[in-house]
Design a protein around this motif. Structure first.
Motif, PDB file in Angstrom:
ATOM      1  N   VAL A 243      12.619   6.537   4.348  1.00  0.00           N
ATOM      2  CA  VAL A 243      11.236   6.060   4.293  1.00  0.00           C
ATOM      3  C   VAL A 243      10.919   5.516   2.902  1.00  0.00           C
ATOM      4  O   VAL A 243      10.364   4.411   2.753  1.00  0.00           O
ATOM      5  CB  VAL A 243      10.247   7.171   4.696  1.00  0.00           C
ATOM      6  N   ALA A 244      11.263   6.265   1.869  1.00  0.00           N
ATOM      7  CA  ALA A 244      11.005   5.802   0.509  1.00  0.00           C
ATOM      8  C   ALA A 244      11.826   4.554   0.198  1.00  0.00           C
ATOM      9  O   ALA A 244      11.336   3.612  -0.441  1.00  0.00           O
ATOM     10  CB  ALA A 244      11.330   6.909  -0.494  1.00  0.00           C
ATOM     11  N   GLY A 245      13.093   4.532   0.663  1.00  0.00           N
ATOM     12  CA  GLY A 245      13.959   3.391   0.395  1.00  0.00           C
ATOM     13  C   GLY A 245      13.472   2.117   1.056  1.00  0.00           C
ATOM     14  O   GLY A 245      13.505   1.034   0.454  1.00  0.00           O
ATOM     15  N   TYR A 246      12.991   2.225   2.291  1.00  0.00           N
ATOM     16  CA  TYR A 246      12.483   1.023   2.955  1.00  0.00           C
ATOM     17  C   TYR A 246      11.199   0.535   2.291  1.00  0.00           C
ATOM     18  O   TYR A 246      10.994  -0.669   2.118  1.00  0.00           O
ATOM     19  CB  TYR A 246      12.240   1.293   4.445  1.00  0.00           C
TER      20      TYR A 246
ATOM     21  N   ARG B  57       7.988  15.728   9.141  1.00  0.00           N
ATOM     22  CA  ARG B  57       8.552  15.264   7.884  1.00  0.00           C
ATOM     23  C   ARG B  57       8.404  13.751   7.729  1.00  0.00           C
ATOM     24  O   ARG B  57       8.138  13.246   6.631  1.00  0.00           O
ATOM     25  CB  ARG B  57      10.039  15.641   7.803  1.00  0.00           C
ATOM     26  N   TRP B  58       8.601  13.003   8.832  1.00  0.00           N
ATOM     27  CA  TRP B  58       8.427  11.542   8.787  1.00  0.00           C
ATOM     28  C   TRP B  58       6.993  11.198   8.372  1.00  0.00           C
ATOM     29  O   TRP B  58       6.765  10.314   7.549  1.00  0.00           O
ATOM     30  CB  TRP B  58       8.768  10.951  10.154  1.00  0.00           C
TER      31      TRP B  58
ATOM     32  N   PRO C   2       1.457   3.348   2.270  1.00  0.00           N
ATOM     33  CA  PRO C   2       2.018   1.988   2.349  1.00  0.00           C
ATOM     34  C   PRO C   2       3.272   1.892   3.191  1.00  0.00           C
ATOM     35  O   PRO C   2       3.571   0.839   3.736  1.00  0.00           O
ATOM     36  CB  PRO C   2       2.291   1.641   0.880  1.00  0.00           C
ATOM     37  N   ALA C   3       4.017   2.978   3.329  1.00  0.00           N
ATOM     38  CA  ALA C   3       5.196   2.955   4.197  1.00  0.00           C
ATOM     39  C   ALA C   3       4.803   2.630   5.625  1.00  0.00           C
ATOM     40  O   ALA C   3       5.499   1.873   6.320  1.00  0.00           O
ATOM     41  CB  ALA C   3       5.922   4.299   4.142  1.00  0.00           C
ATOM     42  N   ASP C   4       3.679   3.193   6.084  1.00  0.00           N
ATOM     43  CA  ASP C   4       3.256   2.933   7.459  1.00  0.00           C
ATOM     44  C   ASP C   4       2.902   1.469   7.654  1.00  0.00           C
ATOM     45  O   ASP C   4       3.237   0.869   8.683  1.00  0.00           O
ATOM     46  CB  ASP C   4       2.053   3.801   7.827  1.00  0.00           C
TER      47      ASP C   4
ATOM     48  N   MET D  31       5.792   9.338   4.803  1.00  0.00           N
ATOM     49  CA  MET D  31       4.972   8.127   4.708  1.00  0.00           C
ATOM     50  C   MET D  31       3.747   8.359   3.827  1.00  0.00           C
ATOM     51  O   MET D  31       3.372   7.493   3.034  1.00  0.00           O
ATOM     52  CB  MET D  31       4.575   7.652   6.103  1.00  0.00           C
ATOM     53  N   ILE D  32       3.125   9.535   3.955  1.00  0.00           N
ATOM     54  CA  ILE D  32       1.981   9.847   3.100  1.00  0.00           C
ATOM     55  C   ILE D  32       2.401   9.847   1.629  1.00  0.00           C
ATOM     56  O   ILE D  32       1.678   9.355   0.757  1.00  0.00           O
ATOM     57  CB  ILE D  32       1.382  11.215   3.490  1.00  0.00           C
ATOM     58  N   ALA D  33       3.601  10.376   1.363  1.00  0.00           N
ATOM     59  CA  ALA D  33       4.071  10.533  -0.017  1.00  0.00           C
ATOM     60  C   ALA D  33       4.336   9.205  -0.715  1.00  0.00           C
ATOM     61  O   ALA D  33       4.441   9.166  -1.940  1.00  0.00           O
ATOM     62  CB  ALA D  33       5.344  11.386  -0.034  1.00  0.00           C
ATOM     63  N   THR D  34       4.418   8.102   0.046  1.00  0.00           N
ATOM     64  CA  THR D  34       4.646   6.803  -0.592  1.00  0.00           C
ATOM     65  C   THR D  34       3.376   6.231  -1.225  1.00  0.00           C
ATOM     66  O   THR D  34       3.437   5.192  -1.887  1.00  0.00           O
ATOM     67  CB  THR D  34       5.199   5.778   0.427  1.00  0.00           C
TER      68      THR D  34
END
Length: 434
Positions: free
Chosen positions: A28-31, A60-61, A167-169, A65-68
């Motif tokens: 998730v962080a990498g994308y 966890r997913w 932002p990941a989402d 996403m929240i952590a980004t």
């Protein structure tokens, strides 16, 4: 130790393995940062569609996403000396679903803060921001400081989510939209709840649609989505309940941006279609219960005008003119009923598609919409229709769209003998954390 490279993560999920926390965080962080290629994330998303996710993986997913991005915090929100409780509502989307518009001001009129980060429409479902932008001067983009100030002063805000909120989402959703991976319950649930948890609300009511006009067509799928989202919210410390509501028939009598705002004003003025009023009051009651006001009757502030006052304050606070006339279409076309009888069916997807074809919706993110475009239907389920009398009125700025909209509506209506019918927005089930 799980392998932390994109190919190994794709292969693991392809073969039915559970991804580790570290693998999920990495991908998730990498994308989001651009280190993982779009074709790699596309392959993983399709593997998730086919193989699913465990509850632990979904949690966890969502957290990844929240952590980004950033997470808002309204715990210190006050009006004068009084602390304000925050509660939000989210709908999974439907046709004629303008409930957010009257609901937020109604709940806020009881001294509750309602932060609603909303989106734009894509395809047959309408976007709340598109509807509100039919109001002269109204703006969707607010800073966190502006949003917080409006919640303290007015109690209700509807605005676009900032770029730094999960932002990941935002990036993953755009990819899902073009890779056929939208209708996955783990991905749907984590997408919705990552934004709602990051929003910082203390409580959340979910309106999960089911039927022809919803993303999920069957009750069982919608129930699974509702349970998954309630679990995600509860695990994150957000008091969460969900209602599963019928979306085989469109809500109210209008689909289209300015048309739905006009219908909202009818509801706030104490009138409006019964199905819109009923669902608004049902959701308001759920929200007020979570805010610690279980004995309040939300219908009272529709009758006494306080909800309308709250609406006007909310619109004005975001630059809109609540007294300005709404835009109207230059061209209209009337579709008449072919037979006489009782309206026993009105297909939500067909109506939504017609409104989209008339210009009320978009095919690609960011494309313009016509505020004036849409469909009005002149009879609700269980009501009489007469051959040769108006059944639909089509609205658009571009009359060459009428023919395709008529084709979309050709099989939308069932007329027959009186029988039991399910009204749009009927609550089919309730899901909570107990």
């Amino acid at each position: 130790m799980s392998a932390l490279d994109a190919v190994s993560i794709i292969v693991a999920k392809r073969d039915g393995a559970e991804l580790s926390d570290a693998q999920i965080d990495h991908i998730v962080a990498g994308y989001t940062s651009g280190a993982v290629a779009e074709e790699q994330m596309s392959a993983l998303l399709m593997a998730i569609v086919w193989r699913g996710m465990s509850r632990r993986e979904i949690v966890r997913w969502t957290d990844a996403m929240i952590a980004t991005g950033t997470r808002l915090d309204f715990t210190g929100l006050r009006r004068g000396d009084a602390a304000l409780r925050t509660v939000d509502k989210h709908s999974t989307g439907g046709v004629g679903d303008k409930i957010t518009l009257p609901l937020g001001p109604l709940v806020a009129s009881y001294g509750v803060a309602v932060p609603q980060l909303s989106g734009r429409g894509l395809g047959h479902t309408g976007g709340t921001l598109d509807k509100l932008e039919a109001i002269s001067g109204w703006r969707a983009d607010l800073t966190v400081a502006q949003m917080t100030r409006q919640l303290a002063d007015v109690g209700a805000v509807v605005c676009a989510a900032g770029a730094d909120l999960a932002p990941a989402d935002r990036k993953i959703y755009a990819l899902r939209d073009v890779t056929g991976t939208v209708e996955s319950i783990p991905l749907l649930a984590s997408s919705i709840m990552s934004k709602k948890i990051a929003e910082g609300t203390a409580a959340l009511v979910l309106d999960v649609k089911t039927g022809s006009g919803a993303f999920l067509k069957t009750f069982d799928e919608s129930a699974e989505l509702a349970r998954t989202m309630v679990e995600l919210g509860t695990d994150a410390g957000v008091a969460t309940t969900a209602l599963i509501t019928d979306m085989n028939t469109p809500l109210g009598r209008t689909a289209g941006n300015a048309l739905e705002v006009a219908e909202t004003l009818e509801v706030l003025d104490g009138g409006g279609p019964a199905d819109v009023v009923d669902l608004t009051l049902t959701l308001a009651h759920e929200m007020l219960c979570l805010a610690g006001l279980p004995d309040v009757d939300p219908a009272s502030n529709l009758r006494n005008g306080r909800a309308m006052d709250s609406w006007r304050s909310m619109v004005a606070a975001q630059g809109g003119d609540p007294a300005a006339p709404l835009p109207t279409a230059r061209h209209t076309d009337v579709v008449v009923a072919e037979s006489t009888g009782i309206l026993t069916g009105l297909d939500a997807m067909a109506v939504g598609r017609a409104a989209w074809l008339l210009g009320a919706g978009r095919t690609t993110p960011g494309a313009p919409v016509q505020a004036e475009a849409g469909v009005i239907w002149h009879a609700g389920l269980g009501e009489s229709v007469r051959a040769g009398r108006p059944l639909f009125t089509l609205h658009t700025q571009t009359p060459d769209r009428f023919d395709s909209a008529r084709v979309a509506l050709a099989d939308a209506v069932e007329v027959g003998e009186p029988r039991q019918v399910t009204a749009a927005g009927t609550v089919l089930a309730r899901v909570d954390s107990t």
